[in-house]
Motif scaffolding. Structure first.
Motif, PDB file in Angstrom:
ATOM      1  N   GLY A   1      24.459  20.446   8.524  1.00 51.34           N
ATOM      2  CA  GLY A   1      24.762  20.673  10.126  1.00 51.34           C
ATOM      3  C   GLY A   1      25.112  19.239  10.396  1.00 51.34           C
ATOM      4  O   GLY A   1      25.922  19.371  11.591  1.00 51.34           O
ATOM      5  N   ASP A   2      24.521  18.254  10.136  1.00 46.41           N
ATOM      6  CA  ASP A   2      24.608  16.675  10.779  1.00 46.41           C
ATOM      7  C   ASP A   2      26.055  16.466  10.173  1.00 46.41           C
ATOM      8  O   ASP A   2      27.146  16.089  11.151  1.00 46.41           O
ATOM      9  N   GLY A   3      26.653  16.771   9.192  1.00 48.69           N
ATOM     10  CA  GLY A   3      27.987  16.305   8.508  1.00 48.69           C
ATOM     11  C   GLY A   3      28.767  17.138   9.178  1.00 48.69           C
ATOM     12  O   GLY A   3      29.916  16.471   9.929  1.00 48.69           O
TER      13      GLY A   3
ATOM     14  N   THR B   1      19.591  20.169  13.582  1.00 47.72           N
ATOM     15  CA  THR B   1      19.361  20.260  11.816  1.00 47.72           C
ATOM     16  C   THR B   1      18.800  18.862  11.265  1.00 47.72           C
ATOM     17  O   THR B   1      17.941  19.324  10.453  1.00 47.72           O
ATOM     18  N   ASP B   2      19.201  17.895  11.728  1.00 47.79           N
ATOM     19  CA  ASP B   2      18.423  16.665  10.819  1.00 47.79           C
ATOM     20  C   ASP B   2      17.247  16.226  11.259  1.00 47.79           C
ATOM     21  O   ASP B   2      16.603  15.539  10.513  1.00 47.79           O
ATOM     22  N   THR B   3      16.847  16.590  12.525  1.00 43.75           N
ATOM     23  CA  THR B   3      15.489  16.317  12.706  1.00 43.75           C
ATOM     24  C   THR B   3      14.628  17.483  12.756  1.00 43.75           C
ATOM     25  O   THR B   3      13.370  17.426  13.111  1.00 43.75           O
TER      26      THR B   3
ATOM     27  N   ASP C   1      27.078   6.396   9.422  1.00 42.39           N
ATOM     28  CA  ASP C   1      26.200   7.051   8.566  1.00 42.39           C
ATOM     29  C   ASP C   1      24.868   6.507   9.094  1.00 42.39           C
ATOM     30  O   ASP C   1      24.968   5.460   9.701  1.00 42.39           O
ATOM     31  N   HIS C   2      23.881   7.218   8.774  1.00 42.73           N
ATOM     32  CA  HIS C   2      22.669   6.939   9.077  1.00 42.73           C
ATOM     33  C   HIS C   2      21.884   6.664   7.599  1.00 42.73           C
ATOM     34  O   HIS C   2      20.595   6.830   7.912  1.00 42.73           O
ATOM     35  N   HIS C   3      22.335   6.876   6.506  1.00 44.55           N
ATOM     36  CA  HIS C   3      21.390   6.615   5.299  1.00 44.55           C
ATOM     37  C   HIS C   3      21.312   5.152   5.148  1.00 44.55           C
ATOM     38  O   HIS C   3      22.430   4.416   5.365  1.00 44.55           O
ATOM     39  N   PRO C   4      20.201   4.820   4.468  1.00 51.50           N
ATOM     40  CA  PRO C   4      20.206   3.398   4.106  1.00 51.50           C
ATOM     41  C   PRO C   4      21.357   2.970   3.175  1.00 51.50           C
ATOM     42  O   PRO C   4      21.690   3.647   2.306  1.00 51.50           O
TER      43      PRO C   4
HETATM   44 MN   LIG Z   1      22.573  12.988   8.533  1.00 49.90          MN
END
Ligand SMILES: [Mn+2]
Length: 339
Positions: A40-42, A178-180, A127-130
């Motif tokens: 959903g985030d993508g 979706t991501d939360t 992006d929000h991934h490390p």
């Molecule tokens: Mn995400």
């Protein structure tokens, strides 16, 4: 009226997004992409960005390594299509692109057949991934403090001085909700809610979004849930629960990969469980693992030891081992992480 203030965002995020913005000149052709099996985030972030870029006078085309999820097609405008590299239209869009805007991943391996096509093109990553040692991109905004990539796209639009339209708000709401886990996971902040409030003011209808995102069980998807609950196991000696699915479970039920979204949450909902796991046997005999943490355990660290990655509280990996061996190995790693 309280608005999520754009000048309150972290300086690194702001300057990164400013550099992204500079690359998005009207008239340019942009390919929007996201990771394999868009979530959903993508998908929501892409749909919002596609609407916004078109409004700014850019050509924006979505080309993903795997097909755009059917469940989120309602976010696309009339006549707006989403392609894969296998489609002639996707191929052409990538050939004509001035810029690739990659959302919700910076990992070459997660971009599938899109990755090789970015060669020689400007590649912008939001992006929000490390970030990891294999992260790519010419201009990169990797901000793990953002609850979703949708939050960063929200900031990008506002940084450009634009108001958010209803269509854009729908996409960003799907991304963030979706991501939360619908504003329940640990990545939810006061700012998440401030942004959500802004999206509602832009016209998002939360009930219809809920129905679109979650009230979508098909008979096949429901059958998969039934099997998942049958396979749900809780450890005697650890605050850990897991679900293991065979390749045949998907094949026999007719369930799709999209139906797997959220299955791991059934394990996480058990009282006292701190780590929830989903094991899935892949067709080549390897095992895909999804890890969720409800406590202090860093499942991203566990996933990295298994050759995967992700967020502290939500991570994944693929292990080249059969289901039973993978279960034993992962449970050992989780035991270690909890001790
Ligand atoms: Mn995400």
């Amino acid at each position: 009226m309280r608005r999520p203030k754009i000048n309150s965002i972290d300086r690194a995020r702001r300057s990164g997004l400013q550099r992204v913005l500079q690359e998005l000149e009207p008239g340019r052709s942009v390919v929007l992409s996201t990771h394999l099996n868009a979530d959903g985030d993508g998908a929501g972030s892409q749909a919002a960005a596609a609407h916004w870029l078109a409004r700014r006078g850019l050509q924006a085309v979505i080309v993903n390594p795997t097909p755009f999820p059917d469940s989120f097609r309602f976010l696309l405008a009339d006549g707006m299509e989403a392609w894969t590299p296998a489609d002639p239209e996707g191929e052409k869009a990538m050939r004509d692109a001035d810029v690739f805007l990659v959302l919700d991943t910076a990992e070459p391996s997660r971009l599938g057949a899109v990755m090789s096509r970015t060669e020689g093109r400007r590649m912008l990553v939001v992006d929000h991934h490390p970030p990891t040692s294999s992260s790519v991109g010419d201009v990169v905004v990797c901000d793990p403090t953002a609850c979703a990539t949708g939050e960063l796209v929200f900031d990008l639009i506002r940084l450009a001085g634009d108001e958010i339209t209803r269509e854009e708000a729908d996409g960003l709401y799907v991304a963030i909700a979706t991501d939360t886990g619908s504003f329940r996971f640990g990545n939810t902040t006061a700012r998440t809610h401030e942004i959500a409030a802004d999206l509602l003011r832009a016209g998002v209808d939360p009930e219809s979004m809920y129905l679109r995102i979650y009230a979508q069980y098909t008979p096949a998807g429901l059958e998969l849930v039934r099997r998942a609950l049958e396979r749900l196991e809780v450890a005697d000696d650890l605050p850990v629960a897991w679900i293991s699915l065979r390749h045949a479970d998907l094949a026999q039920t007719g369930a799709t990969k999209e139906d797997l979204e959220g299955i791991v949450e059934y394990a996480r909902r058990i009282r006292g469980v701190q780590v929830a796991l989903l094991f899935r046997e892949l067709h080549d005999g390897s095992t895909k693992i999804s890890l969720r943490s409800s406590g202090d355990a860093d499942v991203a660290a566990v996933a990295r030891r298994l050759g995967g990655g992700g967020h502290v509280k939500a991570a994944g990996a693929v292990i080249p081992e059969a289901l039973e061996a993978a279960e034993a190995r992962v449970l050992d790693e989780v035991r270690e992480a909890l001790s």
